[in-house]
Design a protein around this motif. Structure first.
Motif, PDB file in Angstrom:
ATOM      1  N   THR A 391       2.859   8.945   4.728  1.00  0.00           N
ATOM      2  CA  THR A 391       4.239   9.271   4.379  1.00  0.00           C
ATOM      3  C   THR A 391       4.701   8.547   3.117  1.00  0.00           C
ATOM      4  O   THR A 391       5.614   9.009   2.423  1.00  0.00           O
ATOM      5  N   HIS A 392       4.063   7.407   2.806  1.00  0.00           N
ATOM      6  CA  HIS A 392       4.418   6.642   1.603  1.00  0.00           C
ATOM      7  C   HIS A 392       3.129   6.273   0.846  1.00  0.00           C
ATOM      8  O   HIS A 392       2.698   5.117   0.848  1.00  0.00           O
ATOM      9  N   PRO A 393       2.502   7.259   0.200  1.00  0.00           N
ATOM     10  CA  PRO A 393       1.197   7.009  -0.430  1.00  0.00           C
ATOM     11  C   PRO A 393       1.264   6.239  -1.745  1.00  0.00           C
ATOM     12  O   PRO A 393       0.228   5.813  -2.255  1.00  0.00           O
ATOM     13  N   ASP A 394       2.458   6.063  -2.295  1.00  0.00           N
ATOM     14  CA  ASP A 394       2.587   5.315  -3.541  1.00  0.00           C
ATOM     15  C   ASP A 394       1.978   3.917  -3.359  1.00  0.00           C
ATOM     16  O   ASP A 394       2.369   3.169  -2.451  1.00  0.00           O
ATOM     17  N   PRO A 395       1.015   3.507  -4.196  1.00  0.00           N
ATOM     18  CA  PRO A 395       0.388   2.183  -4.040  1.00  0.00           C
ATOM     19  C   PRO A 395       1.379   1.028  -4.037  1.00  0.00           C
ATOM     20  O   PRO A 395       1.109  -0.023  -3.456  1.00  0.00           O
ATOM     21  N   GLY A 396       2.517   1.228  -4.664  1.00  0.00           N
ATOM     22  CA  GLY A 396       3.507   0.159  -4.680  1.00  0.00           C
ATOM     23  C   GLY A 396       4.270   0.018  -3.379  1.00  0.00           C
ATOM     24  O   GLY A 396       4.872  -1.035  -3.112  1.00  0.00           O
ATOM     25  N   ALA A 397       4.216   1.043  -2.524  1.00  0.00           N
ATOM     26  CA  ALA A 397       5.002   1.021  -1.291  1.00  0.00           C
ATOM     27  C   ALA A 397       4.528  -0.064  -0.339  1.00  0.00           C
ATOM     28  O   ALA A 397       5.337  -0.753   0.296  1.00  0.00           O
ATOM     29  N   VAL A 398       3.221  -0.237  -0.212  1.00  0.00           N
ATOM     30  CA  VAL A 398       2.702  -1.244   0.713  1.00  0.00           C
ATOM     31  C   VAL A 398       3.010  -2.656   0.203  1.00  0.00           C
ATOM     32  O   VAL A 398       3.266  -3.570   0.999  1.00  0.00           O
ATOM     33  N   VAL A 399       3.036  -2.826  -1.116  1.00  0.00           N
ATOM     34  CA  VAL A 399       3.383  -4.131  -1.674  1.00  0.00           C
ATOM     35  C   VAL A 399       4.835  -4.469  -1.348  1.00  0.00           C
ATOM     36  O   VAL A 399       5.154  -5.600  -0.946  1.00  0.00           O
ATOM     37  N   ARG A 400       5.717  -3.478  -1.503  1.00  0.00           N
ATOM     38  CA  ARG A 400       7.126  -3.708  -1.167  1.00  0.00           C
ATOM     39  C   ARG A 400       7.282  -4.027   0.317  1.00  0.00           C
ATOM     40  O   ARG A 400       8.070  -4.907   0.696  1.00  0.00           O
ATOM     41  N   PHE A 401       6.513  -3.330   1.162  1.00  0.00           N
ATOM     42  CA  PHE A 401       6.563  -3.561   2.604  1.00  0.00           C
ATOM     43  C   PHE A 401       6.173  -4.998   2.934  1.00  0.00           C
ATOM     44  O   PHE A 401       6.852  -5.689   3.711  1.00  0.00           O
ATOM     45  N   LEU A 402       5.093  -5.488   2.348  1.00  0.00           N
ATOM     46  CA  LEU A 402       4.626  -6.850   2.610  1.00  0.00           C
ATOM     47  C   LEU A 402       5.627  -7.883   2.094  1.00  0.00           C
ATOM     48  O   LEU A 402       5.890  -8.899   2.748  1.00  0.00           O
ATOM     49  N   ASN A 403       6.176  -7.622   0.935  1.00  0.00           N
ATOM     50  CA  ASN A 403       7.157  -8.550   0.371  1.00  0.00           C
ATOM     51  C   ASN A 403       8.419  -8.599   1.223  1.00  0.00           C
ATOM     52  O   ASN A 403       8.995  -9.680   1.451  1.00  0.00           O
ATOM     53  N   GLU A 404       8.868  -7.437   1.705  1.00  0.00           N
ATOM     54  CA  GLU A 404      10.062  -7.395   2.548  1.00  0.00           C
ATOM     55  C   GLU A 404       9.849  -8.161   3.851  1.00  0.00           C
ATOM     56  O   GLU A 404      10.790  -8.732   4.404  1.00  0.00           O
ATOM     57  N   ARG A 405       8.613  -8.175   4.324  1.00  0.00           N
ATOM     58  CA  ARG A 405       8.300  -8.913   5.548  1.00  0.00           C
ATOM     59  C   ARG A 405       8.124 -10.409   5.294  1.00  0.00           C
ATOM     60  O   ARG A 405       7.959 -11.190   6.230  1.00  0.00           O
TER      61      ARG A 405
END
Length: 449
Positions: A391-405
């Motif tokens: 649903t969020h294939p943009d490579p930057g999305a997982v980085v934002r997810f980890l940073n938010e956590r």
């Protein structure tokens, strides 16, 4: 799909990196992220291979080239099941491959395994390899030690116990490990195999290396050199078995030398009980076995008690149950079909795959993992057209997810920084590197550059 296939690989050891390599070499348009629990990559190579095996650690050079390729990222210091779960990864990736290996000791069901002084080989390996999540000290007060097992891990444990600390100082061992080995009281190490020389799982090179130490006398009892029809067939069928047997035969007939420490290789001894007094190991009881004609053995009812003060079990590794995945607790593997994860009803778990020891059990050498990873990648790529898209294939999305956590993760550049830091620690002492043990220091060094 109109974009690169997004794949997450959980575990940055050999199996995980070989999986990445197979994906890239497939020619498919892929973007791969590796997730690793440790702050540094390479898994078994860094934390499971004895430090005095530099040529095996040379495999790192090949793995390094894979991680240097475009389209590959490393996220270290991330605990799958704690920091991230499968359904969260599936938001960012079309497929997830688990290559988490095996780090626990397989249990041995004999009396006395819970005594003080009875250890699992995996725990000792983690200590001498500087694993950041284990204690910094190891009790080395025993003068006579038993190692149960007839494989390469048993040889590694026996060799590290027997060699002098000064011999190990030329390796990358951390300072705390060198200090621990320097204070060791060990004079005799006894390695016990349940079957005969032709059934030993040593590789010839590993076996011969035992005799290279100027401080360790390797001793084989001539009475343990025995073969039946099954053993002879195994020798004739395998050059490796033949080489192991010839080495053991040569050692059995030579005169015992005067090196200060002794490493005894025993065959036809099955562990029956670890003996103790007051909760502490005081000995090992073995049952003598005999060949049955086909290379198997049976007990003879003749027992022998050995005066040892510590026992190390090197009877195999076992993988851990991964969150959100089915698990076979007997084999220590995730059920699968050619790498495709199966649930307990043998139905496919969409988008989930396995490779390496979590897939096939802790067997074979490091190089054998390549074929295993290639099979899994072939299955994944065949499934690609029908996979549920992220649903969020943009490579930057997982980085934002980890940073938010608030997850403090390391990267491939971070490993290069840590690598340079460890090499700088070793340089003043004429050593290639000194491994950093403390996780906080590893992370700090990873961010310096």
């Amino acid at each position: 799909m109109g974009r690169p296939l997004r794949v997450a690989v959980v575990g940055a050891g050999p199996a995980g990196i070989y999986t990445v390599d197979a994906l890239i070499k497939s020619g498919a348009e892929v973007s791969v992220d590796l997730f690793e629990r440790m702050p540094a990559p390479f898994g078994l190579i860094r934390y499971g291979v004895a430090p005095d095996h530099p040529r095996i650690k040379g495999i790192v050079d090949a793995l390094h080239r894979v991680l240097d390729k475009p389209g590959v990222r490393l996220f270290g210091n991330i605990d799958y099941g704690g920091d991230v779960k499968l359904d969260e990864l599936r938001q960012f990736y079309d497929a997830v491959v688990f290559a988490t290996g095996a780090v626990d000791d397989r249990p041995l069901d004999i009396p006395g395994v819970d005594l003080d002084g009875a250890y699992g080989a995996a725990d000792f390996v983690s200590w001498y390899d500087g694993h950041p999540d284990v204690a910094r000290t190891w009790p080395l007060t025993a003068t006579s030690v038993a190692v149960l097992g007839a494989g390469n891990v048993a040889l590694d444990v026996a060799r590290v116990l027997a060699k002098s600390a000064e011999e190990m100082l030329v390796t990358e061992i951390p300072d705390n490990v060198h200090s621990g080995l320097a204070g060791s009281a060990v004079t005799d190490v006894h390695v016990f195999g349940r079957r005969g020389p032709a059934q030993a799982k040593f590789t010839p090179l590993e076996l011969r290396e035992l005799d290279h130490s100027p401080t360790v006398e390797v001793i084989v009892d001539p009475e343990d050199i025995e073969f039946d029809e099954g053993s002879i067939a195994a020798i004739r069928a395998s050059k490796q078995v033949d080489m192991v047997v010839k080495t053991l035969q040569e050692w059995a007939i030579r005169d015992v030398g005067t090196r200060p420490r002794r490493l005894h290789l025993h065959f036809f001894h099955s562990p029956a009980a670890i003996l103790g007094d007051g909760g502490t190991v005081t000995g090992l009881r073995t049952e003598r076995t005999e060949l049955t004609g086909d290379g198997s053995v049976r007990g003879t009812g003749v027992f022998h008690d050995w005066d040892v003060q510590a026992v190390y079990r090197a009877v195999g590794y076992l993988s851990s149950h991964l969150a959100d995945l089915p698990f076979d607790h007997v084999s220590g593997t995730v059920p699968h079909s050619k790498g495709r994860v199966l649930d307990m009803d043998d139905d496919l778990v969409p988008g989930a795959y396995v490779a390496g020891w979590i897939k096939r059990g802790p067997i074979g050498l490091i190089g054998h993992t390549k074929g295993c990873s290639s099979e899994t990648v072939a299955s994944l790529l065949a499934d690609a057209p029908t996979l549920r898209p992220a649903t969020h294939p943009d490579p930057g999305a997982v980085v934002r997810f980890l940073n938010e956590r608030g997850i403090e993760f390391t990267t491939w550049q971070g490993w290069k920084n840590l690598d340079a830091y460890e090499r700088a620690l070793g340089a003043p002492h004429g050593r290639e590197r000194i491994k950093v043990v403390d996780r906080t220091e590893m992370i700090r060094a990873s961010y310096q550059g």
